[in-house]
Design an enzyme around this catalytic site. Structure first.
Site: not given
Length: 575
Positions: A33, A35, A175, A180
């Site tokens: 994952d 960001e 987030h 995540d």
């Protein structure tokens, strides 16, 4: 044809495959994952954090987490959403250091992400920008899988936070990349647990799973169990052993299993799979041999669910006759009569179209009966229109008519420029007068003729060779060898490792099928088979080992016109 590789050798090459694919318990997944500063790398958005979890058989093997300095300000709303601020990433490693570290962590695994297009898209974009070779990861997207498994009654959407609640994840998505990724691991395991009850046990089945596949169809996947992981031809049969459908694949077992585990968009093939009671296979040495055998088997069995290649005998030839006053005619077969032939055409309409294109240029007679050397008849309507030299009423002498026929023969066999140039000029004139439909009609006629002429010249060149032996190094590093005689594949094989190549090729030639020459341009096989062979012979990397005879096409032949034969006709815009 002969195939020299044994079943034992093939299994040795394919022993890394499990009997039914790769069991999910043995597959290493790397769930990742990201960001970022925004939603698109194309807009200059950058990665700010990478989190990943490596799992196999339900056990966590390791975790990876790093902040990334994006070298750009993080928008305020992103900072609020993720909790990642400019100060937190100021001393973080740049993507130049973070990406290689992640790729090393993920090496050898199946990459999993929730909305993989987003996460993998960012990673691949940075790899391209930094000139880092992107590994050939297999990708699994939990969003796509969830859409087939989780209903709207269970969850209003397929967001990670919603699915985490459905599968009671131990981690609540927030987030942040690692949290995540941990939640996505729980979602992945929840999806796999549900699908296991539906018979999905391998990675291949998981990748191709669709809820649209009926359970009765999925239960038939055992029909592929006895097929090899090798190139070849597969035959679906009904309960009465009638052949329903024939196909070819580089991996027979995997391809046939996909019919029972993946959603079939072709309704007729879906119907065929429901009827099928068994599947048999013909293992082949090379993909080309598989393609050729497929054509031959389709012609032999004429399976109802195959649309193409069922009737190779139904072709049309265009013939320039040998008589006192030659003419063009459409015939069903080539005779040993010293005439010149163009074709074969797979449809009578295309043959008639080519015939019309030739008659536009060459005003030879179009009547169908034979004429005496000194005919005494009245002229026809075509003669009155100036479209026939009219030998029937003595309007042309034999020498002038023969000169036109020689020019026509040269157009058919060697150089089609006269037809191409004249029809192009006529098309341009019609387009200038805004008679676009007529211009398009001439264009289609010309395209049919040029394709047929190019096809005849290429087939004639190969058919005239008693033998062509060629080899090519395949993707697996081995050399595939084919023996072609008079346009027919006579033998195919793969040189085993450590074998003397010259001795192997000589042995293959000695054991190859005996093929006798045919009449005129007719291949010793079907035209479709010879064209398959030609495409392989003309592909990059092919080396000619031996050519008996002369394999050559005219320099000024029709092949150079194939791209030019159908120009775009510009029509005025609609008002």
């Amino acid at each position: 044809m002969t195939t020299t590789s044994s079943a034992d050798q093939r299994w040795e090459l394919q022993r890394g495959f499990d009997e039914l694919g790769r069991p999910l318990r043995d597959v290493t997944f790397c769930v990742v994952d990201l960001e970022t500063t925004g939603g698109s790398p194309g807009d200059g958005d950058q990665i700010t954090e990478i989190g990943a979890v490596k799992v196999r058989g339900g056990e966590v093997l390791g975790e990876f987490q790093t902040l990334v300095n994006p070298h750009t300000a993080i928008p305020a709303f992103i900072a609020v959403l993720t909790g990642i601020t400019n100060g937190m990433v100021a001393d973080a490693p740049p993507i130049e250091a973070a990406l290689p570290a992640f790729l090393e962590f993920a090496a050898g695994s199946v990459l999993v992400a929730h909305n993989a297009r987003f996460d993998v898209g960012f990673l691949k974009n940075d790899a391209r920008r930094l000139d880092i070779v992107w590994p050939d990861f297999e990708i699994l997207d939990t969003v796509k899988l969830a859409r087939h498994v989780v209903t709207r009654d269970e969850s209003p959407n397929h967001k990670l936070s919603s699915l985490a609640r459905v599968f009671r994840s131990a981690t609540t998505p927030n987030h942040r990349a690692l949290e995540d990724a941990r939640a996505t691991v729980d979602v992945l395991h929840g999806l796999m647990e549900r699908l296991g009850g539906l018979g999905v046990q391998t990675l291949e089945e998981l990748q191709s799973y669709s809820a649209k596949v009926a359970s009765v169809t999925r239960r038939k996947r055992h029909l592929a169990d006895q097929l090899p992981h090798a190139p070849g031809v597969y035959l679906f049969r009904d309960e009465g052993s009638r052949v329903l459908y024939i196909g070819t694949s580089r991996d027979l077992r995997r391809r046939v299993r996909s019919y029972f585990t993946a959603s079939e968009k072709r309704s007729r093939i879906g119907e065929m799979v429901q009827i099928a009671a068994s599947v048999s296979a013909v293992e082949c040495a090379t993909p080309l041999e598989a393609s050729v055998r497929e054509l031959r088997l389709i012609a032999e069995h004429k399976p109802p669910y195959n649309r193409r290649s069922r009737h190779p005998e139904k072709v049309t030839w265009l013939k320039l006759t040998r008589e006192a006053w030659p003419r063009l005619s459409l015939v069903k077969r080539v005779l040993d009569d010293d005439a010149d032939y163009l074709g074969p055409f797979s449809s009578k309409a295309a043959a008639e179209s080519s015939l019309a294109a030739l008659h536009e240029v060459f005003p030879i007679r179009q009547c169908r009966d034979r004429l005496a050397r000194k005919p005494r008849r009245s002229a026809c309507v075509l003669a009155e229109m100036g479209r026939c030299l009219s030998p029937c009423d003595g309007s042309v002498d034999p020498q002038t008519y023969a000169a036109v026929v020689r020019q026509l023969r040269d157009t058919l066999l060697r150089r089609p420029d006269d037809v191409v140039d004249l029809v192009h000029a006529r098309m341009s004139a019609l387009a200038d007068e805004e008679r676009f439909e007529e211009a398009a009609h001439h264009r289609d006629r010309l395209a049919d003729f040029v394709r047929a002429a190019a096809r005849t010249q290429r087939l004639t060149a190969l058919t005239g060779c008693p033998e062509v032996v060629a080899a090519r190094r395949e993707d697996d590093g081995r050399w595939a060898v084919h023996v072609v005689r008079h346009g027919r594949l006579a033998a195919a094989g793969v040189i085993p490792a450590g074998t003397d190549a010259v001795a192997y090729v000589e042995g293959l030639r000695a054991s190859a099928e005996t093929v006798l020459p045919t009449i005129g341009p007719t291949p010793a096989a079907t035209a479709e088979e010879s064209e398959q062979i030609l495409r392989w012979l003309e592909s990059p990397g092919v080396r000619l080992v031996e050519v008996v005879g002369e394999w050559a096409c005219p320099v000024q032949g029709a092949g150079r016109h194939t791209a030019r034969s159908a120009p775009r006709i510009k029509e005025p815009p609609l008002e």
